[in-house]
Design a protein around this motif. Structure first.
Motif, PDB file in Angstrom:
ATOM      1  N   UNK A   5     -14.179 -11.676  -6.197  1.00  0.00           N
ATOM      2  CA  UNK A   5     -13.113 -12.256  -5.378  1.00  0.00           C
ATOM      3  C   UNK A   5     -13.155 -11.645  -3.985  1.00  0.00           C
ATOM      4  N   UNK A   6     -13.129 -12.492  -2.966  1.00  0.00           N
ATOM      5  CA  UNK A   6     -13.126 -12.031  -1.579  1.00  0.00           C
ATOM      6  C   UNK A   6     -11.710 -11.595  -1.210  1.00  0.00           C
ATOM      7  N   UNK A   7     -11.524 -10.358  -0.748  1.00  0.00           N
ATOM      8  CA  UNK A   7     -10.172  -9.896  -0.406  1.00  0.00           C
ATOM      9  C   UNK A   7      -9.565 -10.725   0.721  1.00  0.00           C
ATOM     10  N   UNK A   8      -8.254 -10.800   0.730  1.00  0.00           N
ATOM     11  CA  UNK A   8      -7.529 -11.500   1.780  1.00  0.00           C
ATOM     12  C   UNK A   8      -7.599 -10.693   3.067  1.00  0.00           C
ATOM     13  N   UNK A   9      -7.770 -11.370   4.191  1.00  0.00           N
ATOM     14  CA  UNK A   9      -7.750 -10.706   5.492  1.00  0.00           C
ATOM     15  C   UNK A   9      -6.358 -10.132   5.743  1.00  0.00           C
ATOM     16  N   UNK A  10      -6.229  -8.823   5.965  1.00  0.00           N
ATOM     17  CA  UNK A  10      -4.907  -8.220   6.159  1.00  0.00           C
ATOM     18  C   UNK A  10      -4.114  -8.833   7.314  1.00  0.00           C
ATOM     19  N   UNK A  11      -4.814  -9.207   8.393  1.00  0.00           N
ATOM     20  CA  UNK A  11      -4.102  -9.825   9.525  1.00  0.00           C
ATOM     21  C   UNK A  11      -3.535 -11.185   9.130  1.00  0.00           C
ATOM     22  N   UNK A  12      -4.309 -11.965   8.388  1.00  0.00           N
ATOM     23  CA  UNK A  12      -3.811 -13.260   7.906  1.00  0.00           C
ATOM     24  C   UNK A  12      -2.615 -13.056   6.986  1.00  0.00           C
ATOM     25  N   UNK A  13      -2.666 -11.998   6.178  1.00  0.00           N
ATOM     26  CA  UNK A  13      -1.551 -11.692   5.287  1.00  0.00           C
ATOM     27  C   UNK A  13      -0.316 -11.310   6.091  1.00  0.00           C
ATOM     28  N   UNK A  14      -0.499 -10.508   7.142  1.00  0.00           N
ATOM     29  CA  UNK A  14       0.631 -10.120   7.991  1.00  0.00           C
ATOM     30  C   UNK A  14       1.270 -11.338   8.643  1.00  0.00           C
ATOM     31  N   UNK A  15       0.444 -12.260   9.110  1.00  0.00           N
ATOM     32  CA  UNK A  15       0.964 -13.487   9.719  1.00  0.00           C
ATOM     33  C   UNK A  15       1.749 -14.312   8.698  1.00  0.00           C
ATOM     34  N   UNK A  16       1.262 -14.324   7.454  1.00  0.00           N
ATOM     35  CA  UNK A  16       1.948 -15.098   6.412  1.00  0.00           C
ATOM     36  C   UNK A  16       3.274 -14.447   6.040  1.00  0.00           C
ATOM     37  N   UNK A  17       3.298 -13.120   5.972  1.00  0.00           N
ATOM     38  CA  UNK A  17       4.555 -12.418   5.701  1.00  0.00           C
ATOM     39  C   UNK A  17       5.569 -12.744   6.790  1.00  0.00           C
ATOM     40  N   UNK A  18       5.129 -12.670   8.043  1.00  0.00           N
ATOM     41  CA  UNK A  18       6.019 -12.958   9.167  1.00  0.00           C
ATOM     42  C   UNK A  18       6.520 -14.396   9.115  1.00  0.00           C
ATOM     43  N   UNK A  19       5.623 -15.317   8.801  1.00  0.00           N
ATOM     44  CA  UNK A  19       6.006 -16.732   8.698  1.00  0.00           C
ATOM     45  C   UNK A  19       7.019 -16.945   7.584  1.00  0.00           C
ATOM     46  N   UNK A  20       6.816 -16.254   6.480  1.00  0.00           N
ATOM     47  CA  UNK A  20       7.710 -16.420   5.328  1.00  0.00           C
ATOM     48  C   UNK A  20       9.134 -15.977   5.636  1.00  0.00           C
ATOM     49  N   UNK A  21       9.250 -14.946   6.498  1.00  0.00           N
ATOM     50  CA  UNK A  21      10.573 -14.423   6.841  1.00  0.00           C
ATOM     51  C   UNK A  21      11.052 -14.871   8.224  1.00  0.00           C
ATOM     52  N   UNK A  22      10.269 -15.737   8.876  1.00  0.00           N
ATOM     53  CA  UNK A  22      10.610 -16.243  10.219  1.00  0.00           C
ATOM     54  C   UNK A  22      10.721 -15.105  11.241  1.00  0.00           C
ATOM     55  N   UNK A  23       9.790 -14.135  11.146  1.00  0.00           N
ATOM     56  CA  UNK A  23       9.720 -13.063  12.130  1.00  0.00           C
ATOM     57  C   UNK A  23       8.691 -13.440  13.199  1.00  0.00           C
ATOM     58  N   UNK A  24       8.884 -12.930  14.406  1.00  0.00           N
ATOM     59  CA  UNK A  24       7.838 -12.939  15.409  1.00  0.00           C
ATOM     60  C   UNK A  24       7.218 -11.551  15.411  1.00  0.00           C
ATOM     61  N   UNK A  25       5.885 -11.484  15.483  1.00  0.00           N
ATOM     62  CA  UNK A  25       5.226 -10.186  15.433  1.00  0.00           C
ATOM     63  C   UNK A  25       4.161 -10.079  16.528  1.00  0.00           C
ATOM     64  N   UNK A  26       3.875  -8.833  16.928  1.00  0.00           N
ATOM     65  CA  UNK A  26       2.831  -8.531  17.910  1.00  0.00           C
ATOM     66  C   UNK A  26       1.945  -7.420  17.340  1.00  0.00           C
ATOM     67  N   UNK A  27       0.645  -7.637  17.217  1.00  0.00           N
ATOM     68  CA  UNK A  27      -0.243  -6.546  16.793  1.00  0.00           C
ATOM     69  C   UNK A  27      -0.201  -5.410  17.812  1.00  0.00           C
ATOM     70  N   UNK A  28      -0.235  -4.184  17.336  1.00  0.00           N
ATOM     71  CA  UNK A  28      -0.181  -3.036  18.239  1.00  0.00           C
ATOM     72  C   UNK A  28      -1.313  -2.063  17.945  1.00  0.00           C
ATOM     73  N   UNK A  29      -1.458  -1.085  18.862  1.00  0.00           N
ATOM     74  CA  UNK A  29      -2.414   0.002  18.656  1.00  0.00           C
ATOM     75  C   UNK A  29      -3.841  -0.468  18.495  1.00  0.00           C
ATOM     76  N   UNK A  30      -4.598   0.245  17.680  1.00  0.00           N
ATOM     77  CA  UNK A  30      -6.009  -0.058  17.478  1.00  0.00           C
ATOM     78  C   UNK A  30      -6.230  -1.437  16.879  1.00  0.00           C
ATOM     79  N   UNK A  31      -5.250  -1.923  16.140  1.00  0.00           N
ATOM     80  CA  UNK A  31      -5.374  -3.268  15.568  1.00  0.00           C
ATOM     81  C   UNK A  31      -5.434  -4.311  16.672  1.00  0.00           C
ATOM     82  N   UNK A  32      -4.625  -4.162  17.710  1.00  0.00           N
ATOM     83  CA  UNK A  32      -4.663  -5.085  18.853  1.00  0.00           C
ATOM     84  C   UNK A  32      -6.028  -5.030  19.526  1.00  0.00           C
TER      85      UNK A  32
END
Length: 202
Positions: free
Chosen positions: A69-96
């Motif tokens: 099984x190919x693991x889920x992309x963590x960034x895609x997961x973060x976007x989905x979590x934010x979408x599920x809760x109607x949050x706006x998010x900005x990547x920060x630090x080394x992730x950005x």
């Protein structure tokens, strides 16, 4: 005869590409939240879909080389979590930096400023962190503008060179540059000057 809710949910899942993420909220056209949630729990038990974290599932994608099984992309997961809760998010630090190709280091922690509460999620060996912020940037800027500004802040004023300017510029269209300059006029002066340098003749 009207197809059952389970059949409709399965048909929807079948139409999705492998690796897609879904929640009960994505399927409310077929039934109530509680009903759809129960169906997803059951389909997970049947290995029809896989649970990623609580409430979020994936249409499993398997590697052709390893058959694993190919693991889920963590960034895609973060976007989905934010979408599920109607949050706006900005990547920060080394992730950005990583998202803009300014760093090749794969982060073990994915951090975001968020309009939601402070919250951490663990997916396999990766931590996804959401940090609440009242900053106007998260509400007033579009996602690409926010990402670029976040990366510039992470690097710091004295670490921006021509190579970095060119690297960021190469990833922005002329229309994106227009939006960044239009929406960022109230940003910190040194950041705005760098944005102007990036967006000249883009």
């Amino acid at each position: 005869m009207q197809p059952s809710i389970t059949s409709q949910v399965k048909n929807k899942i079948n139409s999705m590409s492998l690796g897609s993420l879904l929640t009960a909220k994505d399927l409310l056209e077929y039934g109530s939240y509680d009903t759809v949630k129960r169906i997803l729990v059951r389909l997970n038990k049947e290995n029809y879909i896989n649970r990623v974290i609580d409430g979020i599932y994936t249409k499993t994608r398997t590697s052709k080389l390893t058959n694993e099984i190919v693991p889920v992309d963590p960034h895609a997961l973060a976007l989905k979590i934010a979408d599920n809760f109607s949050w706006k998010i900005i990547p920060t630090g080394n992730h950005a930096l990583n998202l803009l190709g300014l760093s090749e280091q794969v982060p073990t922690s994915y951090e975001y400023l968020s309009t939601g509460p402070y919250r951490d999620y663990q997916y396999k060996n990766t931590i996804i962190k959401f940090k609440n912020t009242k900053s106007a940037e998260i509400n007033e800027l579009d996602s690409k503008s926010s990402l670029v500004i976040s990366a510039i802040k992470c690097l710091g004023k004295n670490n921006i060179n021509d190579k970095i300017v060119h690297k960021i510029k190469s990833q922005l269209s002329a229309s994106e540059c227009d939006i960044i300059l239009r929406d960022s006029v109230k940003i910190t002066n040194w950041i705005y000057e760098i944005l102007k340098e990036i967006c000249i003749d883009a």
